[in-house]
Design an enzyme around this catalytic site. Sequence first.
Site, short mmCIF file in Angstrom:
data_model
loop_
_atom_site.label_atom_id
_atom_site.label_comp_id
_atom_site.label_asym_id
_atom_site.label_seq_id
_atom_site.Cartn_x
_atom_site.Cartn_y
_atom_site.Cartn_z
N GLU A 32 -59.30 45.11 -42.04
CA GLU A 32 -58.70 46.44 -42.15
C GLU A 32 -57.39 46.36 -41.39
O GLU A 32 -57.39 45.96 -40.22
CB GLU A 32 -59.65 47.44 -41.50
CG GLU A 32 -59.41 48.84 -41.89
CD GLU A 32 -60.35 49.80 -41.16
OE1 GLU A 32 -61.43 49.38 -40.71
OE2 GLU A 32 -59.96 50.97 -41.04
N ARG A 259 -71.69 38.63 -35.02
CA ARG A 259 -70.29 38.60 -34.64
C ARG A 259 -70.10 37.80 -33.36
O ARG A 259 -71.04 37.62 -32.58
CB ARG A 259 -69.72 40.00 -34.50
CG ARG A 259 -70.33 40.86 -33.41
CD ARG A 259 -69.53 42.16 -33.20
NE ARG A 259 -69.21 42.82 -34.45
CZ ARG A 259 -67.97 43.21 -34.79
NH1 ARG A 259 -66.95 42.99 -34.00
NH2 ARG A 259 -67.75 43.82 -35.92
N LYS A 269 -61.04 46.36 -31.80
CA LYS A 269 -59.63 46.67 -32.03
C LYS A 269 -59.23 47.97 -31.35
O LYS A 269 -58.10 48.12 -30.92
CB LYS A 269 -59.37 46.75 -33.54
CG LYS A 269 -59.20 45.38 -34.16
CD LYS A 269 -58.68 45.47 -35.57
CE LYS A 269 -59.84 45.66 -36.53
NZ LYS A 269 -59.46 45.51 -37.94
P1 ATP Z 1 -63.42 45.46 -34.61
O1 ATP Z 1 -64.87 45.80 -34.53
O2 ATP Z 1 -62.97 44.43 -33.65
O3 ATP Z 1 -62.53 46.64 -34.60
P2 ATP Z 1 -63.69 45.22 -37.43
O4 ATP Z 1 -64.97 44.62 -37.80
O5 ATP Z 1 -63.58 46.69 -37.58
O6 ATP Z 1 -63.26 44.74 -35.99
P3 ATP Z 1 -62.26 44.30 -39.71
O7 ATP Z 1 -60.81 44.31 -39.91
O8 ATP Z 1 -63.11 45.20 -40.53
O9 ATP Z 1 -62.49 44.56 -38.18
O10 ATP Z 1 -62.80 42.81 -39.80
C1 ATP Z 1 -62.53 41.94 -40.84
C2 ATP Z 1 -63.61 40.92 -40.95
O11 ATP Z 1 -63.75 40.23 -39.73
C3 ATP Z 1 -64.94 41.57 -41.25
O12 ATP Z 1 -65.58 40.84 -42.27
C4 ATP Z 1 -65.70 41.48 -39.96
O13 ATP Z 1 -67.06 41.33 -40.20
C5 ATP Z 1 -65.10 40.24 -39.31
N1 ATP Z 1 -65.16 40.34 -37.86
C6 ATP Z 1 -64.66 41.31 -37.09
N2 ATP Z 1 -64.96 41.11 -35.79
C7 ATP Z 1 -65.66 39.96 -35.73
C8 ATP Z 1 -66.27 39.21 -34.68
N3 ATP Z 1 -66.19 39.60 -33.41
N4 ATP Z 1 -66.91 38.07 -35.01
C9 ATP Z 1 -66.98 37.66 -36.28
N5 ATP Z 1 -66.45 38.32 -37.32
C10 ATP Z 1 -65.79 39.46 -37.06
MG MG Z 2 -64.45 46.95 -39.88
#
Ligand code: ATP
Ligand code: MG
Length: 555
Positions: A32, A259, A269
């Site tokens: 995102e 994760r 984020k």
């Molecule tokens: P955050 O929780 O840090 O704000 P998010 O999951 O909302 O991150 P996205 O932009 O939706 O962020 O993430 C893009 C991809 O990266 C998704 O498929 C998510 O599952 C993966 N991802 C995000 N954080 C992690 C993590 N800590 N470890 C592994 N994969 C991750």
């Molecule tokens: Mg997300």
Amino acid sequence: MAAEKNFIEVIIDEDLAKGKNEKRVHTRFPPEPNGYLHIGHAKSICLNFGLAETFGGKCNLRFDDTNPVKEDIEYVESIQEDVKWLGFDWEDRLFYASDYFGRLYDFAVQLIREGKAYVDDQPVEVISSQRGTPTRPGEESPHRKRSVDENLELFEKMKKGEFEDGSCVLRARIDMASPNMHMRDPVLYRIKHAEHHRTGNDWCIYPMYDFAHGQSDFFEGITHSVCTLEFENHRPLYDWFVDQMASSEYRPRQIEFARLNLSYTVMSKRKLLQLVEEKLVKGWDDPRLPTISGLRRRGYTPESIRNFADTIGVTKVDGIIDVGLLEFSLREDLNRKAPRVMGVLDPLKLVITNYPEDKEEWMETINNPEDESMGVREIPFSREVFIEQGDFMEDPPGKYFRLAPGREVRLKSAYIIKCEEVIKDDSGRITEVHCSYDPETRSGGPQSNRKVKGTLHWVSARHAAEAEIRLYDRLFNTEVPDEAPEGEDFRFNLNADSLKVLKGFVEPGLKDSEAGTNVQFQRLGYFCVDPDSSDEKLVFNRTTTLRDSWAKKQK
Ligand code: ATP
Ligand code: MG
């Protein structure tokens, strides 16, 4: 590549054996664009692009850009830069969920026509209070039985901008008693009179992430939708949506993994944004942050991050990985790649009194003992050099093998010197150390192998380049920064001493180094040229120490 297959590879093997989806393997990385990528995302990138590589398939980059308020073109650009820097290529497969706004709208209309969606004009708080709990069924909305025609008309009006933000939503009509809360008539569309970074003002209704994500996978022909564990119970909903659309056997298969969490840092984020906005760090690429741009600026190499991702592998169980493991992977890579150079961070002037004043010699020195192909270079030597303050003691304890009055040490790749005199200012502070040198001990010369206990790094004072050196420590004092005392949050655990700036000197050959150049300052650690460097001033970030000094400090 790890020899043993991870559980996702095993699943894909099974799918291929069954001949599913014409035996295609197609994954995607779906960020995102509401922040910069971090090391957790790197794990997901390595996994998704890695699976495509392993199985001879493809991996898309897709921006899940369904929330115009939090998203920005700056993030879209930084994300692409980071994925490329990590060494992955989406070729011509760069997509945006916003590309599908039209199709998603049409699909919503289809659901309304089939009696599977309705407009609810209750306030969102009421809608969420009616959702019930996992053990108590939800309550049906009074608008659940609206006629198809009325729903079509209202949804059309929502789209045309006739309603204010928050005045109504479109919901799926599934099952308010489902044990899975996500199936209890989830919201599909909300009204947001906001400009989108790609679609401008074309839309004032935006699909919810859950209504866009699974369908986007479906539209792109994704076969394996790899995501993190928290989406496990969204899966039935994604499957339900696709079932309403699909006319063939093809289905994306969602597979969840744990994760990545790292010790001594935060990864959400939202929190990273807070650190940036409140200026608790210098920006998204602050070398203390776990962002990919921060790690890059710090001096991490793409290979070190990819190797780290391989080492930790994928599992189904949440845990916290020791940040020391990431640093280990970094040292391994830099040990092979970074040329050894000399830099003095805390300078003490050393005058070689029997060395002619105007003489200079160029001393040959090896660039990397780990890799002879990296060759040799020459560094200048002269009567005055800088050594490290910490390498001299006037009154040393027994096992001190560095320089002290009357003692001899070797200046690396140059001569053996002997301390003859200590010069102090009026306050008693040592300002200079006077030494003599033995010309026979020149590196490569007849006496060069003479045994002395210590070898010091140095730079010629006359030739050296001035440098600002930024030393970093952990950004947080505690392993799990989110564990803060009552009434406090993760910011409570910020380490006030995470940045220390020194003025040092480095060998002159480094003067024109480009930003991002990795070096090892001998005996001190790995350093990287910072983009703040200019013709007037070199700036180095300490990437990491030579050994895990942190682990020692903790004991
Ligand atoms: P955050 O929780 O840090 O704000 P998010 O999951 O909302 O991150 P996205 O932009 O939706 O962020 O993430 C893009 C991809 O990266 C998704 O498929 C998510 O599952 C993966 N991802 C995000 N954080 C992690 C993590 N800590 N470890 C592994 N994969 C991750
Ligand atoms: Mg997300």
